[in-house]
Scaffold this active site. Sequence first.
Site, short mmCIF file in Angstrom:
data_model
loop_
_atom_site.label_atom_id
_atom_site.label_comp_id
_atom_site.label_asym_id
_atom_site.label_seq_id
_atom_site.Cartn_x
_atom_site.Cartn_y
_atom_site.Cartn_z
N ASN A 69 55.88 44.01 26.62
CA ASN A 69 55.89 43.30 25.35
C ASN A 69 57.25 43.54 24.68
O ASN A 69 58.09 44.26 25.21
CB ASN A 69 54.71 43.71 24.47
CG ASN A 69 54.72 45.20 24.13
OD1 ASN A 69 55.78 45.81 23.95
ND2 ASN A 69 53.54 45.79 24.05
N MET A 70 57.46 42.95 23.53
CA MET A 70 58.79 43.00 22.93
C MET A 70 59.20 44.42 22.57
O MET A 70 60.35 44.82 22.77
CB MET A 70 58.83 42.10 21.69
CG MET A 70 60.23 41.75 21.24
SD MET A 70 61.10 40.80 22.52
CE MET A 70 62.71 40.65 21.75
N SER A 71 58.26 45.21 22.06
CA SER A 71 58.62 46.58 21.68
C SER A 71 58.92 47.42 22.91
O SER A 71 59.83 48.25 22.90
CB SER A 71 57.49 47.21 20.85
OG SER A 71 56.29 47.30 21.59
N GLU A 72 58.17 47.21 24.00
CA GLU A 72 58.44 47.93 25.25
C GLU A 72 59.79 47.52 25.83
O GLU A 72 60.54 48.35 26.36
CB GLU A 72 57.32 47.66 26.25
CG GLU A 72 55.99 48.30 25.87
CD GLU A 72 54.81 47.76 26.66
OE1 GLU A 72 53.75 48.42 26.67
OE2 GLU A 72 54.93 46.68 27.26
N ASP A 83 46.41 43.32 29.00
CA ASP A 83 45.58 43.37 30.21
C ASP A 83 45.23 41.96 30.67
O ASP A 83 45.23 41.65 31.86
CB ASP A 83 44.29 44.14 29.95
CG ASP A 83 44.53 45.60 29.59
OD1 ASP A 83 45.61 46.12 29.93
OD2 ASP A 83 43.64 46.21 28.98
#
Length: 476
Positions: free
Chosen positions: A195-198, A264
Site C-alpha cells: 500500500n502507499m504507506s508501505e 488480503d
Amino acid sequence: MKVSLPAFEKAKVLVVGDVMLDRYWVGPTGRISPEAPVPVVKINQVEDRPGGAANVALNIATLGGQVQLAGLVGEDDTAKALTLGVQALGVEPQWLNIADKPTITKLRVLSRNQQLIRLDFEESFDKQDSARLLKQSEALLDSVDVVVLSDYAKGAIDNPRDFIALARSKGVKVLVDPKGSDFSRYHGASLITPNMSEFEAVVGAVTSEADLLEKARGLLNKYQFDAILVTRSEKGMTLVTANAPELHIPTVAREVYDVTGAGDTVISALATSLAAGAELAQACAIANTAAGVVVGKLGTSTVSRIELIEALALHHGESGFGVVSEDQLAYALEQAKLRGERVVMTNGCFDILHAGHVSYLKQAKALGDRLIVAVNDDASVKRLKGEGRPVNQVDRRMAVLAGLASVDWVVPFSEDTPQRIIARLLPDLLVKGGDYKVEDIAGGAEVISAGGQVQVLGFEDGISTTAIIQNIMAKQ
C-alpha cells in the site's frame, strides 16, 4: 477496458504466511464507565474469523479457486478455532505447530458498527520456525500455479529468497503482500502489492505521480521484481512493470465501512485470476473491483464470485449492470439458490422497449427475488421477425433492460427459442407474457420436471413493438 472473470475453478494457489484469528466482540453501548472515561459495551455477540494469510486463503476459496494454506500456529484453543474457520470453506491447512508460542489473535470490540479498541495477543515466531515452514511448503510447489506470501511481520516469512527462487525455477508465480522497509527479502518475486504507506517506508515520500513511477521502477530494477502494484486507497491502484507503460486503475468503492482485510482481498483476487490464466492488467482490474466490494463490509470479509460479477458489470461492463454470460449466470444462480432466493426467468426480443414491457417485467419481478431476462440475439430476431429487424442491436437492447430496477440479470441466446438455456438454468418460475398456454411455452416442461413452475402474465393491450414501428413509418 472490458473485464470478464476467468475460470476461477482452474486456479491452484498456495498461500504461505502469517495466519491469525480475528475475534469480534459486539454489543450496544449507552453509558460511560464510572471507573474511567470510557464507554461500557454490553457484549451480545462473539464472532471468530480467519485473518491474515488465512483470510487470503478463504478469499481464494470463496471465489472458487483451489487453495492450500501453510502457516505457524500455537498448540492452543485459538489454533483449533482457526482450523475450524478455514475448514468451513473447504480449506485444509498445513499448520506448523509451535508449542511455546500463542496463535496470533486480534480482538476487536465493536459497537454501532464502530471499532472501539483492538487488543493483540501475539509473540513473534523465531527465524528457525519460519525456515521450517518454508521448507515444509516447498513440497507443495509442484501442485500449484501461483504462490502468495502474506507477510504481516509476525515471523512466518523471515527470509523467503531461496523459496521464491525455487518457486520461480518451477514456473510458479510468486505474489507478495509485503511488510516492513526491507524489500530485498522478496528479491525475484513476480509481483509485490504494497500500500502507499508501505511503499513510502521503502522509497521515501512520494511527491508526484512521476516520482511514484520513477521510484517504483527503481525497485523493479534493484530487486528484480516483474511488477509492482501500489494500492492507493481512494486513489485506486497503480501497476508498474518493466517493459510496459504504467496502468492506473481508479477506485470503485461506493461506500467504505471498514478497510480490515482489504489488502488480503486484493492479493487473493490477483492470485486467483492469474492462476486461472488472466493477463496481469485484467487481474489487477478484478482485484481492484473486489477491494471495492470488501471495504463496504464490516470486519474481515470475503468477496463471493456473484458479488464480483455484479460489481464488474456495474463498473466495467460495456453493456451495463446485469449483463452476463451464460456461464457467469449459471454460477450466479447457484449462489442465489444457496441463499434461498426465488429466481424468476422470462425471455423475448425486446427490440424497442415500451411501457408494456416495463409493466410486464415489474409484474414478473414481484413473483420472486431475482429476475433473469434472456434476450434473442440479432440473428435470432431477424429469423423470427424478418428483414429490418432488430431495430436495436442486442448489446443496446440488453443495456436498456439491465437499467431497469426490476431486472437483475440479462443474458443473450442465439437459438430461435430459449429452450436450451432455460433447461440449463432451470429457474424456480418461468413466466411468459401474452396468450400462451403453459404447455406451449419453450422450456416449460423442463422447468416443471425440475420442480419449478410456469406462469403466463398478461401484456397491456394495444402496445407492441410492431405497432410502434408501423406508427413511426406511417408518420414519415
